[in-house]
Design a protein around this motif. Structure first.
Motif, PDB file in Angstrom:
ATOM      1  N   ASN A  67       0.866  -1.176   0.000  1.00 42.27           N
ATOM      2  CA  ASN A  67       0.000   0.000   0.000  1.00 42.27           C
ATOM      3  C   ASN A  67       0.905   1.229   0.000  1.00 42.27           C
ATOM      4  O   ASN A  67       1.393   1.659   1.041  1.00 42.27           O
ATOM      5  CB  ASN A  67      -0.908  -0.009   1.232  1.00 42.27           C
ATOM      6  CG  ASN A  67      -1.962   1.077   1.187  1.00 42.27           C
ATOM      7  OD1 ASN A  67      -1.741   2.137   0.618  1.00 42.27           O
ATOM      8  ND2 ASN A  67      -3.110   0.813   1.796  1.00 42.27           N
ATOM      9  N   GLU A  74       0.536  -4.683   3.233  1.00 43.04           N
ATOM     10  CA  GLU A  74      -0.636  -5.373   3.769  1.00 43.04           C
ATOM     11  C   GLU A  74      -0.652  -6.819   3.276  1.00 43.04           C
ATOM     12  O   GLU A  74       0.316  -7.317   2.717  1.00 43.04           O
ATOM     13  CB  GLU A  74      -1.902  -4.615   3.354  1.00 43.04           C
ATOM     14  CG  GLU A  74      -1.933  -3.192   3.909  1.00 43.04           C
ATOM     15  CD  GLU A  74      -3.154  -2.409   3.464  1.00 43.04           C
ATOM     16  OE1 GLU A  74      -4.006  -2.953   2.720  1.00 43.04           O
ATOM     17  OE2 GLU A  74      -3.257  -1.235   3.859  1.00 43.04           O
ATOM     18  N   HIS A  83       4.774  -7.334   7.298  1.00 42.31           N
ATOM     19  CA  HIS A  83       3.428  -6.803   7.125  1.00 42.31           C
ATOM     20  C   HIS A  83       2.910  -5.977   8.309  1.00 42.31           C
ATOM     21  O   HIS A  83       3.249  -6.237   9.457  1.00 42.31           O
ATOM     22  CB  HIS A  83       2.460  -7.961   6.869  1.00 42.31           C
ATOM     23  CG  HIS A  83       2.824  -8.781   5.666  1.00 42.31           C
ATOM     24  ND1 HIS A  83       2.348  -8.508   4.413  1.00 42.31           N
ATOM     25  CD2 HIS A  83       3.655  -9.855   5.536  1.00 42.31           C
ATOM     26  CE1 HIS A  83       2.848  -9.387   3.554  1.00 42.31           C
ATOM     27  NE2 HIS A  83       3.644 -10.204   4.213  1.00 42.31           N
ATOM     28  N   HIS A  84       2.081  -4.965   7.946  1.00 41.76           N
ATOM     29  CA  HIS A  84       1.230  -4.242   8.899  1.00 41.76           C
ATOM     30  C   HIS A  84       1.994  -3.431   9.951  1.00 41.76           C
ATOM     31  O   HIS A  84       1.652  -3.450  11.129  1.00 41.76           O
ATOM     32  CB  HIS A  84       0.263  -5.215   9.582  1.00 41.76           C
ATOM     33  CG  HIS A  84      -0.546  -6.031   8.597  1.00 41.76           C
ATOM     34  ND1 HIS A  84      -1.508  -5.479   7.793  1.00 41.76           N
ATOM     35  CD2 HIS A  84      -0.489  -7.358   8.294  1.00 41.76           C
ATOM     36  CE1 HIS A  84      -2.041  -6.432   7.035  1.00 41.76           C
ATOM     37  NE2 HIS A  84      -1.435  -7.573   7.313  1.00 41.76           N
ATOM     38  N   HIS A 148      -9.060  -2.503  -3.114  1.00 42.98           N
ATOM     39  CA  HIS A 148      -8.675  -3.353  -1.987  1.00 42.98           C
ATOM     40  C   HIS A 148      -7.291  -3.962  -2.174  1.00 42.98           C
ATOM     41  O   HIS A 148      -6.952  -4.948  -1.524  1.00 42.98           O
ATOM     42  CB  HIS A 148      -9.703  -4.469  -1.797  1.00 42.98           C
ATOM     43  CG  HIS A 148     -11.105  -3.979  -1.642  1.00 42.98           C
ATOM     44  ND1 HIS A 148     -11.968  -3.828  -2.705  1.00 42.98           N
ATOM     45  CD2 HIS A 148     -11.787  -3.559  -0.539  1.00 42.98           C
ATOM     46  CE1 HIS A 148     -13.123  -3.363  -2.283  1.00 42.98           C
ATOM     47  NE2 HIS A 148     -13.034  -3.179  -0.975  1.00 42.98           N
TER      48      HIS A 148
END
Length: 303
Positions: A67, A74, A83-84, A148
């Motif tokens: 992203n 993500e 991730h994240h 998305h």
């Protein structure tokens, strides 16, 4: 002056330095099991390059759903520690320069649009055939990530009432179906062997190979008439099969006869770049992102 470039994979990380339109000083290291370990290795390579070159920035091909707006990775991958969390911030603080990340499949597609089989084309789809089906959507020369971040996830497409493109259109799944029908343990026979058996008179192998060819052709046909790109690129291991384009052409003709109203056959080519595609695409993504940042700065100054 140039870029330190990394292609982060589940088992290894490739790296190179981009200078004067070429990848030089290449190498690799096993993918560490922790984020701390990964940062140590990435920093080591960047510092090594800094001893010899002027490192303007760092370009990275990464697994997962990158992203770029939120500056995080993500989704999920074989390296869950990527991730994240604010990965851009940590990397830019560590490297002391601009960092640009993009998903690995998108990097491969960008490499083809920039310097490969799709050079000079603005609207291109890449279909990557591996364990499942993935890919990338390039419109007006840029990756379309989707609302998305699922742009290019063609494997979710249903090809019949219950089975997806990923379940029907890969050589891996073809080999699994063959083993199941033969009563062999899964993995006993691989896709390459099923193709060979199909050509030497094994009826079950021939049936499963036909399911594969028809499904891959049907999925590509659907994508062609949904997006109408200039070209569809085929990547992954099966793209190395010498007759794959010929086999697809035969199935396209059958589909067009069945549909009747469809006026043209999809244009498909195999990817030009192989092992260095993600590195080259990461460089192009860095250039695109840098131009966007400069454009924004210029707009701000003008105001």
């Amino acid at each position: 002056m140039g870029l330190a470039v990394f292609d982060i994979g589940g088992t290894s990380v490739k790296y190179a330095f981009w200078q004067e339109d070429d990848l030089i000083d290449k190498g690799s290291f096993p993918s560490p099991t922790t984020w701390v370990g990964m940062k140590q290795e990435l920093r080591r390579v960047k510092e090594k390059y800094a001893e010899q070159y002027v490192v303007e920035g760092v370009a990275i091909s990464s697994p997962g759903a990158v992203n770029q707006a939120a500056r995080v990775v993500e989704g999920a991958s074989a390296l869950p520690y990527l991730h994240h969390f604010p990965i851009y911030d940590e990397l830019e603080e560590m490297f002391g320069c601009k960092v640009a990340l993009e998903n690995d499949a998108n990097c491969a597609a960008l490499a083809e649009v920039w310097k490969g089989s799709a050079k000079g084309l603005d609207n291109v789809l890449m279909v990557v055939v591996g364990t499942g089906i993935g890919g990338s959507v390039i419109i007006n020369g840029e990756v379309q990530h989707g609302a998305h971040l699922f742009g290019g996830e063609f494997g979710f497409m249903l090809l019949n009432e219950t089975q997806t493109f990923s379940q029907l259109g890969t050589a891996v799944k073809m080999a699994q179906r063959y083993c199941e029908r033969k009563g062999y343990p899964i993995g006993t026979v691989n896709g390459e062997e099923v193709f060979r058996l199909a050509e030497t008179g094994d009826d079950i192998a021939a049936e499963e190979a036909e399911v594969f060819y028809q499904s891959l052709a049907r999925g590509i046909y659907n994508l062609q008439y949904s997006y109408d790109p200039d070209l569809i690129l085929l990547g992954g291991g099966v793209s190395n099969k010498p007759d794959i384009l010929e086999q697809l052409e035969k199935r396209f003709e059958l589909i067009l006869k069945q549909v009747g109203i469809a006026p043209f056959v999809p244009k498909v080519e195999t990817c030009y770049f192989k092992s260095e595609a993600n590195l080259i695409g990461a460089v192009y993504n860095y250039m695109q992102q840098s131009n966007k940042i400069r454009g924004t700065e210029n707009e701000t100054i003008a105001k």
